[in-house]
Design an enzyme around this catalytic site. Structure first.
Site, mmCIF file in Angstrom:
data_model
loop_
_atom_site.group_PDB
_atom_site.id
_atom_site.type_symbol
_atom_site.label_atom_id
_atom_site.label_comp_id
_atom_site.label_asym_id
_atom_site.label_seq_id
_atom_site.Cartn_x
_atom_site.Cartn_y
_atom_site.Cartn_z
ATOM 1 N N GLY A 177 1.841 1.597 5.212
ATOM 2 C CA GLY A 177 2.856 2.351 4.476
ATOM 3 C C GLY A 177 4.041 1.420 4.308
ATOM 4 C CD GLU A 178 8.444 -0.595 3.101
ATOM 5 O OE1 GLU A 178 7.615 -0.932 2.236
ATOM 6 O OE2 GLU A 178 9.115 -1.408 3.752
ATOM 7 C CB SER A 179 7.067 -1.664 8.569
ATOM 8 O OG SER A 179 7.817 -2.632 7.867
ATOM 9 C CD GLU A 221 -6.153 2.240 5.680
ATOM 10 O OE1 GLU A 221 -6.585 1.248 6.303
ATOM 11 O OE2 GLU A 221 -5.069 2.229 5.088
ATOM 12 C CB CYS A 277 -0.911 -2.710 6.378
ATOM 13 S SG CYS A 277 -0.214 -3.627 5.003
ATOM 14 C CB ILE A 324 -1.894 -2.900 -0.072
ATOM 15 C CG1 ILE A 324 -3.348 -2.596 -0.473
ATOM 16 C CG2 ILE A 324 -0.908 -2.225 -1.037
ATOM 17 C CD1 ILE A 324 -3.749 -1.139 -0.358
ATOM 18 N NE ARG A 325 4.712 -3.266 -1.338
ATOM 19 C CZ ARG A 325 5.648 -2.914 -0.474
ATOM 20 N NH1 ARG A 325 6.541 -3.781 -0.075
ATOM 21 N NH2 ARG A 325 5.704 -1.687 -0.014
ATOM 22 C CG HIS A 351 -4.137 -0.764 3.634
ATOM 23 N ND1 HIS A 351 -3.539 0.451 3.856
ATOM 24 C CD2 HIS A 351 -3.144 -1.626 3.346
ATOM 25 C CE1 HIS A 351 -2.237 0.336 3.702
ATOM 26 N NE2 HIS A 351 -1.966 -0.920 3.398
ATOM 27 N NE ARG A 400 8.688 -5.471 6.258
ATOM 28 C CZ ARG A 400 9.725 -4.958 5.617
ATOM 29 N NH1 ARG A 400 10.960 -5.308 5.951
ATOM 30 N NH2 ARG A 400 9.542 -4.083 4.656
HETATM 31 N N1 GLN Z 1 5.009 -4.333 2.890
HETATM 32 C C1 GLN Z 1 4.971 -3.201 3.768
HETATM 33 C C2 GLN Z 1 5.985 -3.331 4.889
HETATM 34 O O1 GLN Z 1 6.624 -4.315 5.006
HETATM 35 C C3 GLN Z 1 3.598 -3.016 4.362
HETATM 36 C C4 GLN Z 1 2.618 -2.687 3.288
HETATM 37 C C5 GLN Z 1 1.468 -1.843 3.707
HETATM 38 O O2 GLN Z 1 1.455 -1.228 4.793
HETATM 39 N N2 GLN Z 1 0.527 -1.747 2.834
HETATM 40 O O3 GLN Z 1 6.154 -2.428 5.650
#
Ligand code: GLN
Length: 222
Positions: free
Chosen positions: A71-73, A200, A103, A160-161, A198, A131
């Site tokens: 997600g977004e940390s 999952e 991630c 994913i990013r 990811h 990150r």
């Molecule tokens: N770029 C996100 C972060 O820094 C992580 C991306 C992800 O969990 N797919 O939190």
């Protein structure tokens, strides 16, 4: 106009029948503050765990294992602070709760980040993580990687990013299970497992199966 036969969200959750689980299925929580919670719940269920959402400190009590999803940390970290979950999760992890971070979850489990700006972390994993190590959203990619200890050929995964481990801070404690371009992307430190990608979303559940086996082993199953 005919009404649809479903309610919003139901098609994703309400009709997702629990598979038949063995009576001794371990209970694995997915931290459900932000991120791809549902995909982890499903992958865990397919891997023989009783998967539950975790939003409060009370939810932690019943767990045999915990997944910290992607997600977004920064967002997940702030919500962990706001809901006063950081200390209880750290305490359960310190007491040996098997935990799998993917991630953003790997970022949150890291002891250090390769950035000046501080952000709340759970910590516990002796690595320094960078990150967005592969660039922006457009640089996200699917790939197949060999993971030490996982049989049956390379595992299908989605970056994913994604972050990556820039430095292992304790070589004796941290095992590198997979690398991409010479940087660790799957690491294990005792009861902690972390993946930069990811696992999952591809339908290849072998990392979840590995984690559920770790959870069973920690619980003392034969
Ligand atoms: N770029 C996100 C972060 O820094 C992580 C991306 C992800 O969990 N797919 O939190």
């Amino acid at each position: 106009m005919t009404r649809p036969s479903w309610t919003p969200g139901e098609r994703l959750t309400g009709r997702d029948p629990e598979p038949d689980l063995p009576p001794d299925a371990p209970v694995v929580g997915v931290l459900a503050l932000q991120g791809d919670v549902l995909e982890h719940l499903r992958a865990l269920r397919r891997s023989g765990a009783r998967a539950v959402e975790v939003r409060t400190a009370d939810d932690l009590a019943a767990l045999d294992g915990l997944v910290v999803p992607g997600g977004e940390s920064t967002t997940i970290g702030r919500l962990l602070e706001r809901f006063e979950l950081l200390a209880p999760i750290r305490a359960r992890i310190a007491a040996g709760l098997p935990t799998f971070g993917t991630c953003a979850g790997m970022i949150l489990l890291s002891d250090e980040l390769d950035q000046d700006r501080p952000q709340p972390l759970i910590g516990g994993l002796a690595v320094r993580t960078r990150r967005n190590a592969y660039g922006r959203q457009l640089d996200s990619f699917d790939t197949r990687i060999e993971v030490a200890g996982i049989d049956g050929g390379p595992v299908d995964v989605a970056f994913i990013r994604a972050p990556r481990v820039e430095k292992v801070l304790d070589d004796d404690a941290v095992e590198v299970l997979a690398e991409v371009d010479g940087f660790p992307v799957v690491v294990r430190q005792g009861h902690l497992l972390a993946a930069a990608f990811h696992p999952e979303v591809t339908g290849d559940d072998r990392l979840h199966a590995t984690f559920v086996a770790m959870v069973r082993a920690a619980r003392g199953d034969a």
